[in-house]
Design an enzyme around this catalytic site. Structure first.
Site, PDB file in Angstrom:
ATOM      1  CG  HIS A 133      -2.203   0.977   1.039  1.00 22.20           C
ATOM      2  ND1 HIS A 133      -3.329   0.234   1.355  1.00 22.20           N
ATOM      3  CD2 HIS A 133      -2.179   2.155   0.204  1.00 22.20           C
ATOM      4  CE1 HIS A 133      -4.757   1.146   1.418  1.00 22.20           C
ATOM      5  NE2 HIS A 133      -3.670   2.303   0.455  1.00 22.20           N
ATOM      6  CD  GLU A 358      -8.637   2.201   0.428  1.00 24.35           C
ATOM      7  OE1 GLU A 358      -9.379   3.088  -0.166  1.00 24.35           O
ATOM      8  OE2 GLU A 358      -7.971   2.039   0.473  1.00 24.35           O
TER       9      GLU A 358
HETATM   10  C1  FCB Z   1      -8.018   4.984  -1.263  1.00 20.08           C
HETATM   11  C2  FCB Z   1      -6.206   4.880  -0.833  1.00 20.08           C
HETATM   12  C3  FCB Z   1      -6.457   5.367   0.725  1.00 20.08           C
HETATM   13  C4  FCB Z   1      -7.081   6.399   1.083  1.00 20.08           C
HETATM   14  C5  FCB Z   1      -8.103   6.437   0.336  1.00 20.08           C
HETATM   15  C6  FCB Z   1      -8.713   7.779   0.515  1.00 20.08           C
HETATM   16  O1  FCB Z   1      -7.043   5.944  -2.943  1.00 20.08           O
HETATM   17  O2  FCB Z   1      -6.229   3.309  -1.309  1.00 20.08           O
HETATM   18  O3  FCB Z   1      -4.823   4.970   1.212  1.00 20.08           O
HETATM   19  O4  FCB Z   1      -6.232   7.067   1.290  1.00 20.08           O
HETATM   20  O5  FCB Z   1      -7.700   6.938  -1.082  1.00 20.08           O
END
Ligand code: FCB
Length: 455
Positions: A133, A358
């Site tokens: 990450h 996410e």
């Molecule tokens: C994504 C990322 C994460 C965070 C969110 C808001 O692009 O994976 O680390 O910054 O956005």
């Protein structure tokens, strides 16, 4: 405090189509929360270097302490348990476990993840591990330009193998990469992210090396672990303004660069022809068998979804209508795009089971009398869950949802100015405070489970 349950009175209706074992989770990443940047043998990453360069981070902050999760992980696992989370998505800081990115492993660094995994499993929470990450060991950047060189591939494989050997039997999944589009485009083309370069040809070459590293790592880890293996892609579906003839063409290119450039090689074994044409001399150098390596069978696909992009070729460009408003990042709130996009992925790619790895919003949260009344975030999550449930009703196989993020944290080039967390973090005291959205999510998960007879 109890949040008015009418806000999810329709929970069973809302999530009727979701499987009973649907996973409710939250996500973080190492660089954004851990802190302890050089403690107990940890090596530096390209984000330490980037933060030290003047003008790179909006509030001139850094990741030395962040949320001090390295020392507070037990408390943070307790917060997750309090919400009733089934699953937690986190990443390993490569430079914590292998400080130079090759060579010796750092036992003290590994023991942090051992303890974190034990705490999660002890709390009945499934760990979902991401290998990369964004926090590349600085040594690799200096030695050969990191992702700029094919030399990264065997080193990433060796790292993945050792992680699989050490932790593979205790995790519910392993993702190779988080959002390779961001690594390549924001790191190498727009300079918003580390290492901060502005060279499109290099960005495309980097994207190719990222994908090779993904494929090679999956192939190697298969022999070492039974954990499900996958990749996490950020998708921002492109919508054409449809005013000018050129809007649609531009939207197709945007889609090609963000969605198809990664989906096509991973799931079909080739790059999209129209984008290769579009890139011309900036297209990457691809050697024989590279695409076979990239095209590995996967057990799941992680999708990070926040917003859509609205494409207008007028001057000045036509702004997105933003009927539901914009988040504190300036990102348009457009949950319908999630339904449409998931249905499209299922139709065009027949992918393995999908996890929304996410989804969330930055909000200008304020603590007032010990409370954060973030109604906007509750609304955002609710609408995205409706959109997700619709996609499932339409036949898309989605198995879980991870809110981004568990905690307010270091939002890359925005520093600490953007708050995405379910928990508010007071960076001066490191105190965590459950926002109303955290309590809503907790009550929602409980209601979902009881509607399924699971609690
Ligand atoms: C994504 C990322 C994460 C965070 C969110 C808001 O692009 O994976 O680390 O910054 O956005």
């Amino acid at each position: 405090m109890k949040i008015n349950s009418s806000s999810f009175a329709t929970v069973s209706e809302l999530c009727r189509g979701l499987p009973g074992d649907f996973r409710w989770g939250a996500a973080t990443s190492a660089a954004q929360i851990e802190g302890a940047f050089d403690l107990n043998g940890k090596g530096l990453s390209i984000w330490d270097t980037f933060c030290a360069e003047p003008g790179r981070i909006n509030d001139a902050s850094n990741i030395r302490v962040a949320c001090d999760h390295y020392h507070r992980y037990r408390e943070d696992v307790g917060l997750m348990q309090g919400l009733g989370l089934d699953a937690y998505r986190f990443s390993i800081a490569w430079a914590r476990v292998q400080p130079a990115g090759s060579g010796p492993w750092n036992e003290e660094g590994c023991s942090f993840y051992d303890r974190l995994l034990d705490a999660l499993l002890g709390a009945g929470i499934e760990p979902h591990l991401t290998l990369y990450h964004w926090d590349l060991p600085q040594t690799l950047q200096e030695a050969f330009g990191g992702w700029e060189s094919r030399a990264i591939v065997p080193l990433f494989v060796a790292y993945a193998q050792e992680v699989a050997r050490r932790f593979g039997d205790r995790v519910a999944s392993i993702s190779t990469l988080n959002e390779p589009w961001c690594v390549a485009t924001l790191g190498y083309q727009t300079a918003q992210f580390a290492p901060g370069k502005t060279n499109r040809a290099l960005a495309m070459q980097v994207s190719h090396h990222l994908l090779m590293a993904h494929g090679a790592a999956v192939q190697a880890m298969r022999k070492l672990t039974r954990a499900p293996l996958g990749i996490v892609l950020n998708h921002t579906p492109a919508f054409a303004a449809e005013v000018l003839e050129s809007d649609r063409r531009a939207a197709r290119i945007d889609d090609g660069l963000n969605v198809r450039w990664y989906m096509d090689p991973v799931f079909r074994g080739h790059y999209p022809a129209d984008i290769l044409d579009y890139l011309g001399p900036d297209a990457p150098t691809v050697e024989a068998n590279d695409l076979t390596l990239i095209h590995q069978p996967l057990d799941f696909l992680g999708i990070n979804f926040y917003t859509r992009s609205f494409i207008s070729t007028q001057t000045p460009p036509m702004p997105a209508p933003g009927k539901r408003g914009f988040t504190d990042m300036g990102w348009e709130i457009y949950p319908e795009a999630l339904t449409q996009h998931l249905v499209r992925l299922a139709r065009e790619y027949s992918p393995p089971p999908i996890f929304i790895t996410e989804n969330g919003m930055a909000n200008a949260d304020q603590v007032v009398d010990g409370r954060v009344a973030d109604v906007e975030r509750i609304q955002y999550v609710r609408e995205h869950l409706v959109a997700l449930a619709r996609a499932v009703e339409l036949g898309v196989d989605v198995r879980g949802y991870f809110y981004w993020s568990l905690l307010d944290n270091f939002e890359w080039n925005s520093g600490y100015t953007k708050r995405f967390g379910l928990f508010h973090v007071d960076y001066a005291t490191q105190q965590r405070l459950a926002k109303d959205s955290a309590l809503w999510y907790r009550d929602f998960i409980a209601a979902f489970k009881s509607s399924r007879g699971l609690s």
